[in-house]
Design an enzyme around this catalytic site. Sequence first.
Site, PDB file in Angstrom:
ATOM      1  N   HIS A  91       0.851  -1.191   0.000  1.00 44.44           N
ATOM      2  CA  HIS A  91       0.000   0.000   0.000  1.00 44.44           C
ATOM      3  C   HIS A  91       0.884   1.237   0.000  1.00 44.44           C
ATOM      4  CE1 HIS A  91      -3.781  -2.100   1.859  1.00 44.44           C
ATOM      5  NE2 HIS A  91      -3.209  -2.833   0.913  1.00 44.44           N
ATOM      6  N   GLU A 150       0.977   3.809   1.930  1.00 42.72           N
ATOM      7  CA  GLU A 150       1.510   4.171   3.244  1.00 42.72           C
ATOM      8  C   GLU A 150       2.676   3.268   3.637  1.00 42.72           C
ATOM      9  OE1 GLU A 150      -3.017   4.985   3.463  1.00 42.72           O
ATOM     10  OE2 GLU A 150      -1.682   3.491   2.548  1.00 42.72           O
ATOM     11  N   CYS A 190      -6.091   1.999   5.878  1.00 43.49           N
ATOM     12  CA  CYS A 190      -6.701   0.738   6.273  1.00 43.49           C
ATOM     13  C   CYS A 190      -6.107   0.328   7.626  1.00 43.49           C
ATOM     14  CB  CYS A 190      -6.447  -0.324   5.207  1.00 43.49           C
ATOM     15  SG  CYS A 190      -4.739  -0.931   5.175  1.00 43.49           S
ATOM     16  N   CYS A 201      -2.284  -0.312   7.470  1.00 39.05           N
ATOM     17  CA  CYS A 201      -1.486   0.903   7.315  1.00 39.05           C
ATOM     18  C   CYS A 201      -1.538   1.769   8.568  1.00 39.05           C
ATOM     19  CB  CYS A 201      -1.953   1.681   6.093  1.00 39.05           C
ATOM     20  SG  CYS A 201      -1.564   0.825   4.543  1.00 39.05           S
TER      21      CYS A 201
END
Length: 156
Positions: free
Chosen positions: A52, A54, A82, A85
């Site tokens: 992801h 992040e 999420c 993250c």
Amino acid sequence: MNPEALMQLAIDKCREGLAAGQSPFGCAIAIGDRVVAANHNTVALTTDITAHAEVNALRAACLEVGELHLKGAVVATTCEPCPMCMAALHWAQVDHVYYGASIDDAAVAGFNELHLPAVELLRLGGSSVKLTGDLLTEGCRELFTEWLNMPHRRVY
């Protein structure tokens, strides 16, 4: 660096990812006036479900500063983090996370989101990370629209 400028950098980085066929997420991290990382999501490119924006930005920022902890760091991410993250941002001990679009926006675009708001995860976990939403929200939501118009998009 002010949060709006940092978010614009995250949006720009996300657009680079979209141009490369990636999904619509970007993240930028600054410590003071120094940007230490700006990355987009690379899940499809790397066949790594944890890649992801992040997580990619945290990995790059920690390497850049040579530390596991990013005390004093400000993070701008185009979508509400999420749970994975948000936990990683907590463990990195960042100071403040700003986000634009919500997890509900991501779900509407077709992403398989866990409907656990980041603020709730922080509360339940007793985290001291500050979280502020609705920063440049429309610009961040536009990224989902751009992505939905891509012919070979992949959700996960």
